[in-house]
Design an enzyme around this catalytic site. Structure first.
Site, PDB file in Angstrom:
ATOM      1  N   HIS A  44       3.006  -0.545  -1.387  1.00 25.98           N
ATOM      2  CA  HIS A  44       3.123  -1.748  -2.214  1.00 25.98           C
ATOM      3  C   HIS A  44       1.767  -2.077  -2.827  1.00 25.98           C
ATOM      4  O   HIS A  44       1.252  -3.191  -2.690  1.00 25.98           O
ATOM      5  CB  HIS A  44       3.638  -2.950  -1.408  1.00 25.98           C
ATOM      6  CG  HIS A  44       5.106  -2.912  -1.154  1.00 25.98           C
ATOM      7  ND1 HIS A  44       5.715  -3.690  -0.192  1.00 25.98           N
ATOM      8  CD2 HIS A  44       6.110  -2.196  -1.721  1.00 25.98           C
ATOM      9  CE1 HIS A  44       7.019  -3.442  -0.173  1.00 25.98           C
ATOM     10  NE2 HIS A  44       7.281  -2.543  -1.097  1.00 25.98           N
TER      11      HIS A  44
ATOM     12  N   HIS B 284      18.613   1.520  -4.477  1.00 30.40           N
ATOM     13  CA  HIS B 284      17.552   0.539  -4.670  1.00 30.40           C
ATOM     14  C   HIS B 284      16.582   1.128  -5.682  1.00 30.40           C
ATOM     15  O   HIS B 284      16.204   2.289  -5.588  1.00 30.40           O
ATOM     16  CB  HIS B 284      16.886   0.275  -3.319  1.00 30.40           C
ATOM     17  CG  HIS B 284      15.696  -0.618  -3.337  1.00 30.40           C
ATOM     18  ND1 HIS B 284      15.515  -1.620  -4.261  1.00 30.40           N
ATOM     19  CD2 HIS B 284      14.608  -0.669  -2.513  1.00 30.40           C
ATOM     20  CE1 HIS B 284      14.370  -2.239  -3.999  1.00 30.40           C
ATOM     21  NE2 HIS B 284      13.799  -1.678  -2.949  1.00 30.40           N
TER      22      HIS B 284
ATOM     23  N   GLU C  97      13.414   0.412  -6.453  1.00 29.58           N
ATOM     24  CA  GLU C  97      11.974   0.413  -6.235  1.00 29.58           C
ATOM     25  C   GLU C  97      11.424   1.840  -6.360  1.00 29.58           C
ATOM     26  O   GLU C  97      12.083   2.814  -6.011  1.00 29.58           O
ATOM     27  CB  GLU C  97      11.658  -0.176  -4.854  1.00 29.58           C
ATOM     28  CG  GLU C  97      10.234  -0.655  -4.717  1.00 29.58           C
ATOM     29  CD  GLU C  97      10.036  -1.496  -3.469  1.00 29.58           C
ATOM     30  OE1 GLU C  97       8.910  -2.005  -3.293  1.00 29.58           O
ATOM     31  OE2 GLU C  97      10.988  -1.657  -2.674  1.00 29.58           O
TER      32      GLU C  97
ATOM     33  N   ASP D 264       9.439   3.847  -4.918  1.00 26.05           N
ATOM     34  CA  ASP D 264       9.379   4.816  -3.830  1.00 26.05           C
ATOM     35  C   ASP D 264      10.717   5.508  -3.605  1.00 26.05           C
ATOM     36  O   ASP D 264      10.764   6.569  -2.970  1.00 26.05           O
ATOM     37  CB  ASP D 264       8.885   4.170  -2.537  1.00 26.05           C
ATOM     38  CG  ASP D 264       9.637   2.898  -2.195  1.00 26.05           C
ATOM     39  OD1 ASP D 264       9.904   2.095  -3.095  1.00 26.05           O
ATOM     40  OD2 ASP D 264       9.952   2.685  -1.000  1.00 26.05           O
TER      41      ASP D 264
ATOM     42  N   HIS E  22      15.751  -5.436   0.423  1.00 31.69           N
ATOM     43  CA  HIS E  22      14.933  -6.621   0.208  1.00 31.69           C
ATOM     44  C   HIS E  22      14.721  -6.948  -1.275  1.00 31.69           C
ATOM     45  O   HIS E  22      13.836  -7.771  -1.609  1.00 31.69           O
ATOM     46  CB  HIS E  22      13.570  -6.468   0.907  1.00 31.69           C
ATOM     47  CG  HIS E  22      12.719  -5.363   0.343  1.00 31.69           C
ATOM     48  ND1 HIS E  22      11.445  -5.600  -0.136  1.00 31.69           N
ATOM     49  CD2 HIS E  22      12.952  -4.051   0.168  1.00 31.69           C
ATOM     50  CE1 HIS E  22      10.915  -4.471  -0.567  1.00 31.69           C
ATOM     51  NE2 HIS E  22      11.811  -3.524  -0.374  1.00 31.69           N
TER      52      HIS E  22
ATOM     53  N   ASP F  29      16.571   0.311   2.627  1.00 29.71           N
ATOM     54  CA  ASP F  29      15.360  -0.190   3.279  1.00 29.71           C
ATOM     55  C   ASP F  29      15.619  -0.919   4.596  1.00 29.71           C
ATOM     56  O   ASP F  29      14.666  -1.207   5.327  1.00 29.71           O
ATOM     57  CB  ASP F  29      14.600  -1.125   2.331  1.00 29.71           C
ATOM     58  CG  ASP F  29      13.683  -0.353   1.394  1.00 29.71           C
ATOM     59  OD1 ASP F  29      13.259   0.750   1.767  1.00 29.71           O
ATOM     60  OD2 ASP F  29      13.391  -0.840   0.297  1.00 29.71           O
TER      61      ASP F  29
ATOM     62  N   TYR G 229       7.486  -3.334  10.160  1.00 33.33           N
ATOM     63  CA  TYR G 229       8.233  -3.237   8.901  1.00 33.33           C
ATOM     64  C   TYR G 229       9.064  -4.500   8.676  1.00 33.33           C
ATOM     65  O   TYR G 229       9.054  -5.088   7.594  1.00 33.33           O
ATOM     66  CB  TYR G 229       9.127  -2.006   8.974  1.00 33.33           C
ATOM     67  CG  TYR G 229       9.844  -1.619   7.710  1.00 33.33           C
ATOM     68  CD1 TYR G 229       9.271  -0.730   6.814  1.00 33.33           C
ATOM     69  CD2 TYR G 229      11.118  -2.101   7.438  1.00 33.33           C
ATOM     70  CE1 TYR G 229       9.948  -0.337   5.670  1.00 33.33           C
ATOM     71  CE2 TYR G 229      11.799  -1.720   6.297  1.00 33.33           C
ATOM     72  CZ  TYR G 229      11.209  -0.832   5.413  1.00 33.33           C
ATOM     73  OH  TYR G 229      11.890  -0.455   4.282  1.00 33.33           O
TER      74      TYR G 229
ATOM     75  N   HIS H 279      13.324   5.056   4.803  1.00 30.59           N
ATOM     76  CA  HIS H 279      11.974   5.342   5.298  1.00 30.59           C
ATOM     77  C   HIS H 279      12.047   5.587   6.793  1.00 30.59           C
ATOM     78  O   HIS H 279      12.739   4.862   7.521  1.00 30.59           O
ATOM     79  CB  HIS H 279      11.014   4.174   5.053  1.00 30.59           C
ATOM     80  CG  HIS H 279      10.688   3.912   3.626  1.00 30.59           C
ATOM     81  ND1 HIS H 279      10.030   4.817   2.819  1.00 30.59           N
ATOM     82  CD2 HIS H 279      10.914   2.821   2.850  1.00 30.59           C
ATOM     83  CE1 HIS H 279       9.872   4.297   1.615  1.00 30.59           C
ATOM     84  NE2 HIS H 279      10.411   3.094   1.600  1.00 30.59           N
TER      85      HIS H 279
END
Length: 397
Positions: free
Chosen positions: A23, A79, A81, A83, A145, A164, A192, A225
């Site tokens: 992040h 998702h 994001e 990553d 999230h 996530d 996390y 992850h």
């Protein structure tokens, strides 16, 4: 490299051993991470997510060794994001018309990141996608999230692709929860949760109860992850329900920074007083100039109460203290008590400033805090010990 998860389900992601910041520089990853992508080879072939952008070409090259890219029928974007979606532009260069299944907010996010009008197919909770003998069942999970997040369940194999949720930033060649060091696994798991998911705890509880209400058999949880939960996957679900329920242990954390050691002396004497007041409580001290802030936030998450210290500088507080308080404010901790302390030379605003931020952040402020002028003398150190003793009595578990 691919790894068989179960039957026709394969991990095709990337282990990133070198990652130390995530992040941007906001999250520390002492043990690296994994970017988990999954390939399902049924009558129809589905790919779940991709990997972080720096590994795009490597990912697509390795994927092409596993399967002819043109045979991929569906891409599931759980998702948007970076990553998880970072390799999507490189993949879509090869198979530009392949349909991408995601939520309505997923379309917005992916278009916002990549400015491409791919073949998007919007799904919502309860929608199904046939792979032949098996189906994918989509479950929206907004704010777990990001607004676009979703889970997906594979029938017959009883696998939940949780994106996530239930993950950790944890690199390991073992990849399965029953093979890795359990203390490392749960240490990274709670870190996390504390640093990423805490603000969404009410939604975590609601979504888990919703999924449990479906009465679906659950054999494996495939996260985005860290490790894959194949041995008693319900254990991490139970942990999440605990962590989401205003979690706290019998712990008081003292976090501070110091200029000429006066505030450090205060912290240590307050800690001594806390132990005199409650021999059972676990007291931990963290000098914010010397400790990783995400590790400290994890300890704040675990604590029933915190004490925050800073000397006054230019009518304000030290930057390290201000920075972590800003992060704490965003995490919206609940049901925790707090107090402030610090040294000063002439103006002495630090305690008042810290208390105001802690109150705004949702902490129950125990009292007005403790200020000491200049470096603590014997009388001041005795007052710090007594202050700690009284604080311990005011914050029973």
């Amino acid at each position: 490299m691919s790894l068989n998860i179960k039957n026709n389900v394969y991990w095709v992601g990337k282990i990133d051993w070198e990652l130390r910041k995530f992040h941007g520089g906001e999250y520390s990853t002492h043990r690296g991470t994994t970017y988990n992508s999954y390939l399902i080879k049924e009558d129809k072939i589905a790919l779940f997510d991709t990997v972080w952008a720096p590994f795009s070409k490597e990912f697509v090259s390795n994927l092409a060794k596993e399967i002819d890219l043109s045979k991929i029928d569906f891409i599931i974007a759980s998702h948007a994001e970076i990553d998880h979606s970072g390799a999507l532009p490189e993949l879509m260069r090869h198979i530009p018309n392949t349909p991408i299944y995601c939520t309505k907010n997923g379309v917005k996010s992916l278009q916002g990141h990549y400015h491409q009008d791919w073949n998007f197919n919007v799904v919502k909770t309860g929608d199904r996608l046939s792979l032949g003998q098996k189906e994918l069942v989509f479950i929206e999970a907004p704010m777990l999230h990001w607004p676009d997040s979703m889970f997906c369940y594979l029938t017959e194999d009883n696998i939940l692709f949780s994106n996530d949720a239930f993950g950790q930033h944890y690199a390991s060649e073992y990849m399965f929860n029953d093979l890795v060091d359990q203390s490392e696994l749960f240490s990274e798991g709670i870190k996390y949760y504390a640093n990423i998911l805490t603000p969404y705890s009410p939604m975590v509880i609601k979504k888990i109860k919703e999924i449990l209400g479906f009465n679906l058999p659950l054999d494996i949880i495939c996260t985005s992850h860290g490790v894959i939960w194949r041995n008693k996957p319900e254990q991490i679900v139970e942990r999440y329900l605990d962590w989401a329920d205003n979690y706290q242990e019998n712990q008081i954390s003292i976090i501070y920074d110091t200029m000429w050691n006066g505030t450090r002396v205060m912290a240590e004497k307050i800690a001594k007083g806390i132990k005199e007041g409650d021999k059972e409580v676990n007291v931990k001290l963290f000098n914010l100039d010397k400790r990783d802030k995400n590790d400290v936030i994890t300890e704040v998450f675990k604590s029933k109460a915190i004490m925050v210290g800073s000397p006054t500088i230019n009518r304000g507080i030290l930057v390290s203290v201000a920075g972590i308080l800003e992060e704490i404010k965003g995490l919206k901790f609940k049901n925790k008590k707090a107090a402030a302390f610090g040294c000063y030379g002439w103006s002495g605003e630090s305690v008042k400033i810290i208390n105001a931020i802690l109150k705004e952040s949702g902490f129950n402020i125990v009292d007005e805090g403790l200020r000491v002028m200049w470096n603590p003398d014997n009388e001041s150190m005795a007052s710090c010990i007594e202050y700690g003793r009284q604080f311990a009595l005011n914050v029973p578990l």
